[in-house]
Design a protein around this motif. Structure first.
Motif, PDB file in Angstrom:
ATOM      1  N   TYR A 225       0.924  -1.166  -0.071  1.00  0.00           N
ATOM      2  CA  TYR A 225       0.017   0.154  -0.025  1.00  0.00           C
ATOM      3  C   TYR A 225       0.948   1.302  -0.012  1.00  0.00           C
ATOM      4  CZ  TYR A 225      -4.327  -2.701   0.644  1.00  0.00           C
ATOM      5  OH  TYR A 225      -5.552  -3.770   0.586  1.00  0.00           O
ATOM      6  N   ALA A 226       2.081   1.261   0.791  1.00  0.00           N
ATOM      7  CA  ALA A 226       2.756   2.614   0.763  1.00  0.00           C
ATOM      8  C   ALA A 226       3.548   2.866  -0.480  1.00  0.00           C
ATOM      9  CB  ALA A 226       3.785   2.176   1.879  1.00  0.00           C
ATOM     10  N   GLY A 227       3.958   1.601  -1.311  1.00  0.00           N
ATOM     11  CA  GLY A 227       4.630   1.665  -2.712  1.00  0.00           C
ATOM     12  C   GLY A 227       3.468   2.373  -3.577  1.00  0.00           C
ATOM     13  N   ALA A 228       2.195   1.982  -3.527  1.00  0.00           N
ATOM     14  CA  ALA A 228       1.132   2.453  -4.331  1.00  0.00           C
ATOM     15  C   ALA A 228       0.676   3.986  -4.184  1.00  0.00           C
ATOM     16  CB  ALA A 228      -0.091   1.396  -4.013  1.00  0.00           C
ATOM     17  N   ALA A 229       0.900   4.249  -2.713  1.00  0.00           N
ATOM     18  CA  ALA A 229       0.745   5.550  -2.498  1.00  0.00           C
ATOM     19  C   ALA A 229       1.837   6.516  -2.277  1.00  0.00           C
ATOM     20  CB  ALA A 229      -0.078   5.709  -1.228  1.00  0.00           C
ATOM     21  N   LEU A 230       2.932   6.206  -2.765  1.00  0.00           N
ATOM     22  CA  LEU A 230       4.413   6.809  -2.634  1.00  0.00           C
ATOM     23  C   LEU A 230       4.431   8.217  -3.376  1.00  0.00           C
ATOM     24  CD1 LEU A 230       7.084   6.202  -1.507  1.00  0.00           C
ATOM     25  CD2 LEU A 230       7.973   5.524  -3.559  1.00  0.00           C
ATOM     26  N   PRO A 231       3.532   8.512  -4.263  1.00  0.00           N
ATOM     27  CA  PRO A 231       3.499  10.010  -4.959  1.00  0.00           C
ATOM     28  C   PRO A 231       2.852  10.727  -4.081  1.00  0.00           C
ATOM     29  CG  PRO A 231       3.237   8.336  -6.521  1.00  0.00           C
ATOM     30  CD  PRO A 231       3.125   7.617  -5.486  1.00  0.00           C
ATOM     31  N   LEU A 232       1.733  10.262  -3.396  1.00  0.00           N
ATOM     32  CA  LEU A 232       0.728  10.931  -2.424  1.00  0.00           C
ATOM     33  C   LEU A 232       1.770  11.393  -1.223  1.00  0.00           C
ATOM     34  CD1 LEU A 232      -1.715  12.134  -1.388  1.00  0.00           C
ATOM     35  CD2 LEU A 232      -2.423   9.916  -0.537  1.00  0.00           C
ATOM     36  N   LEU A 233       2.465  10.235  -0.496  1.00  0.00           N
ATOM     37  CA  LEU A 233       3.221  10.516   0.471  1.00  0.00           C
ATOM     38  C   LEU A 233       4.507  11.548   0.329  1.00  0.00           C
ATOM     39  CD1 LEU A 233       3.691   6.910   1.863  1.00  0.00           C
ATOM     40  CD2 LEU A 233       2.168   8.560   2.620  1.00  0.00           C
TER      41      LEU A 233
ATOM     42  N   VAL B 136      -5.057   9.816   2.958  1.00  0.00           N
ATOM     43  CA  VAL B 136      -4.334   8.856   3.822  1.00  0.00           C
ATOM     44  C   VAL B 136      -5.141   8.033   4.581  1.00  0.00           C
ATOM     45  CG1 VAL B 136      -2.069   8.523   5.219  1.00  0.00           C
ATOM     46  CG2 VAL B 136      -2.192  10.339   3.506  1.00  0.00           C
ATOM     47  N   ALA B 137      -6.002   8.537   5.320  1.00  0.00           N
ATOM     48  CA  ALA B 137      -6.956   7.688   6.075  1.00  0.00           C
ATOM     49  C   ALA B 137      -7.401   6.347   5.707  1.00  0.00           C
ATOM     50  CB  ALA B 137      -7.959   8.422   6.875  1.00  0.00           C
ATOM     51  N   GLU B 138      -7.932   6.736   4.115  1.00  0.00           N
ATOM     52  CA  GLU B 138      -8.549   5.451   3.364  1.00  0.00           C
ATOM     53  C   GLU B 138      -7.603   4.282   3.194  1.00  0.00           C
ATOM     54  OE1 GLU B 138      -9.564   5.150  -1.276  1.00  0.00           O
ATOM     55  OE2 GLU B 138     -10.893   6.734   0.003  1.00  0.00           O
ATOM     56  N   GLU B 139      -6.011   4.795   3.100  1.00  0.00           N
ATOM     57  CA  GLU B 139      -5.190   3.759   2.894  1.00  0.00           C
ATOM     58  C   GLU B 139      -4.854   3.008   4.123  1.00  0.00           C
ATOM     59  OE1 GLU B 139      -4.154   2.546  -0.058  1.00  0.00           O
ATOM     60  OE2 GLU B 139      -5.393   4.284  -1.237  1.00  0.00           O
ATOM     61  N   ILE B 140      -4.984   4.036   5.112  1.00  0.00           N
ATOM     62  CA  ILE B 140      -4.714   3.395   6.488  1.00  0.00           C
ATOM     63  C   ILE B 140      -5.796   2.152   6.937  1.00  0.00           C
ATOM     64  CG2 ILE B 140      -4.614   3.728   8.985  1.00  0.00           C
ATOM     65  CD1 ILE B 140      -3.163   6.400   8.418  1.00  0.00           C
TER      66      ILE B 140
END
Length: 436
Positions: A341-349, A368-372
């Motif tokens: 999940y962190a890899g998929a959301a890396l640009p967002l982070l 981010v809460a959605e991914e958490i």
């Protein structure tokens, strides 16, 4: 009879301790109604056909795509093609590419247009390169086509073939069955789940029915129609129910809308009847299913193998031994999920890092809460699947094994037909099971 015995085990994962007829009936009494409900759900929710509302608007993903080829590339000064930005930024100064592109598919095959590529563009074009172009019917004729991507079919197909060869070379028959299961999974996704959601069916219900169908077909196809596989199916089912309940609770409690990106917003604008929050929960269930299958099958196989190694082991001993294996599995699987999940959301982070927002602000923002929530709910279901599946498997092999003196035939594997049952004579049945 030896031939019959050998044939039965050619379809199983090594030696599988046979279970009693009574226990098989209990398992069947649970799984047959479940499978029947899944089939009924597929019939009732199956999409009726193409959605008549689908007309390409030329916006976002809702565009008519065609194949094209770059026939010529020239480098010119950006000023000559009016590509220099008004703020005179250095990234827009210098030499621009002017590519001549010819459409090779669709109603306008043969039409040519020019595409300007500025120096700061991440994608460059080369003569002879295949590209994907979008068609905007409302635009002026000279602006109707634009390059949106490169044509990468060949490397993708080559990679898929290489993947299949590696799977078959290492997995042999099991690898072939796994590939068949992969094709079935893709077919259920594209022929049932996606069209049914687009036609307005409840996304959560569609995901439950489609995911259950994928689980039943792929598990039994890859691992055999056995009591051992049935225990893995039950463990997976219980864990999916837990994930569904927790997901529903925390998605509602955290007020997550599910509408957090351009793609979701576009889907909602084109198909306003789709329940976006249900779509989020459906994604959580489908995303967890693949890892759940891995965990439940592994734990069930561990219990069966431990029983084969020590036929006198009690339920408690089997459970505790298999749980030691499961704890190692939990640590690696949870870390895998978080990293995925962190890899998929890396640009967002990265964007949040650039904004120098506090950790609390980042974690509680909807994006981010959605991914958490997705990660933690899926992880809770995965962790819970280990003791649940291990307990079920230990209970089955402790309470229902034929070799505990029920006199049901030493040569019977867990899933053979009645014709393969034979009385054990002089302990020969047990020796044959020990050999596998």
């Amino acid at each position: 009879m030896n031939d019959s015995h050998s044939h039965s085990h050619s379809h199983h994962h090594g030696p599988a301790a046979p279970v009693s007829t009574h226990l098989r009936k209990v398992i069947a009494a649970v799984l047959i109604p479940f499978a029947t409900a899944v089939v009924a759900g597929l019939i009732l929710l199956w999409p009726a056909g193409a959605d008549s509302r689908h007309e390409e608007t030329g916006v976002g993903f809702d565009r008519q795509m065609e194949q094209a080829r770059v026939t010529k590339v020239e480098e010119v000064d950006c000023k000559d093609v009016n590509a220099e930005r008004e703020d005179n930024d250095a990234s827009s100064r210098g030499r621009c590419q002017v590519a001549t592109v010819e459409v090779t598919t669709g109603p306008h095959t043969g039409r040519q247009f020019q595409e300007v590529v500025t120096p700061d563009a991440t994608r460059r074009l080369d003569t002879g390169q295949g590209v994907v172009v979008a068609f905007a019917p409302q635009a002026p004729e000279e602006l109707q086509y634009s390059v949106v991507d490169v044509d990468r079919k060949f490397p993708m197909i080559l990679l898929a073939i290489f993947f299949a060869l590696v799977v078959v070379a290492v997995g042999r028959l099991r690898g072939v069955l796994a590939l068949v299961g992969l094709v079935i999974t893709f077919a259920v996704l594209t022929l049932f789940i996606l069209p049914a959601i687009l036609q307005g069916s409840n996304p959560l219900l569609v995901a439950v029915v489609g995911g259950s169908a994928i689980m039943l077909v792929t598990l039994y196809l890859c691992h055999g129609l056995t009591a051992r596989t049935s225990v893995a199916v039950l463990g997976t089912l219980i864990s999916l129910v837990l994930i569904g309940l927790l997901g529903s609770l925390f998605i509602a409690w955290a007020k997550l809308s599910g509408n957090t990106d351009d793609q979701t917003a576009l889907v909602h604008s084109l198909y306003p009847d789709i329940e976006i929050r249900g779509l989020l929960l459906a994604g959580v269930l489908i995303g967890s299913l693949g890892v759940l299958d891995d965990v439940t099958v592994t734990q069930t196989s561990a219990v069966w193998e431990l029983r084969q190694a020590d036929p006198t082991a009690s339920w408690r001993k089997l459970y505790l031994s298999a749980m030691r294996i499961g704890r190692d599995h939990i640590a690696s699987v949870v870390n895998t999920l978080v990293l995925a999940y962190a890899g998929a959301a890396l640009p967002l982070l990265l964007l949040f890092s650039i904004a120098q927002a506090s950790s609390g602000t980042v974690a509680t923002s909807e994006l981010v809460a959605e991914e958490i929530v997705r990660t933690l709910v899926g992880s809770i279901g995965l962790v819970a699947s280990v003791p649940v599946t291990t307990g079920l498997a230990a209970l089955v092999v402790s309470a229902g094994l034929v070799d505990k003196g029920e006199g049901q035939g030493g040569g019977q594997g867990d899933g053979e037909g009645p014709g393969e049952r034979q009385p054990a004579k002089g302990g020969r049945g047990k020796r044959r099971r020990a050999k596998g």
